[in-house]
Design an enzyme around this catalytic site. Sequence first.
Site, PDB file in Angstrom:
ATOM      1  CE  LYS A  14      47.011  38.168  41.977  1.00 14.66           C
ATOM      2  NZ  LYS A  14      46.956  38.216  43.420  1.00 14.66           N
ATOM      3  CG  ASP A 140      45.130  34.653  40.640  1.00 19.16           C
ATOM      4  OD1 ASP A 140      43.922  34.752  40.911  1.00 19.16           O
ATOM      5  OD2 ASP A 140      46.032  34.765  41.492  1.00 19.16           O
TER       6      ASP A 140
END
Length: 296
Positions: A14, A140
């Site tokens: 990401k 995350d």
Amino acid sequence: MTTTDTIKVSGNAKINLYLDVVGKRADGYHNIETIFHSVALNDELILAKRAKKGISVNCTHPDVPTDKQNLVYKAAQALYETVGGFGGIDIHINKRIPVAAGLAGGSTNAAATLIGVNELFDLGLPDKVLSQIGGQLGADIPFCLHGGAAFGTGIGDVLETLRPLQDISVILINSGIQIQTKSVFDKLHIPLTRNENKGIIVKSYFETGDITGIAENLFNLLEIPVFKKNTNLSKLKNEVSKQEGCLGVLMSGSGATLFALMENDSAAQQCMNYFKNRVSFCFNTQTSCIGVFIDD
Ligand code: ATP
């Protein structure tokens, strides 16, 4: 139902197109506002059932721990405890995402493990449960399970889905510095005042897919402590921003990877050719709408 003994599962890295720190919590964590986006750079995990009970992890990258500290181990162990055991498993990580680089390499490996183990052993756990387990292991991980684009609040684990950007060219540049996230937050001075509307404005550009609006408003508060310690990184950012077709450049997460949003693939290729021999990692990729995927 899965009848095989092995499964290949990949998890995308990401980037954070926006990251502001809202405040420090009593438990030492920080509340943030962030916009996550998946990119098409992934690690591949091979999960294999084995006769002997227990979990073993190995990885192609020498800096990644293979003991109980590995997030993959923790994810498999958490699932094992949740369902009361599922036999034994060997997990091999083919690491392509730079380590300790702000790209959520460990988190996306953990997300791939949660989805892969659930599938391999036919555990039948719903996404919500996988997300809860993931959230307990790392902030995350819920996003990495989800993938695409999302606005994250809390410690980054409370997610609102955004419309992903379709195949935008992205160059990832890492000069080889490894950064531990905790050390960045420890050095951070949270400004007394913040522009509360900025995240909402950037978020609104996703509704219309306004890449120019997004690129012009890229923001990461964590650049301040990281650039202070690594002055070459801010010089590198400045140089990337001057490349033909660069729409915007920012440090991802707690660093030190920089990502550049590029106008098109040929500009991206040119940018990559310019930097590839000067940095330890330079990768030409695209935004992706997927977090984890099971390979055929
Ligand atoms: P974060 O922002 O979550 O701290 P990051 O994306 O900057 O992470 P990672 O590649 O996840 O960086 O690595 C952070 C640390 O996590 C590494 O220094 C490593 O020791 C540890 N780690 C544990 N499991 C893994 C894994 N599967 N892959 C990579 N690193 C791992």
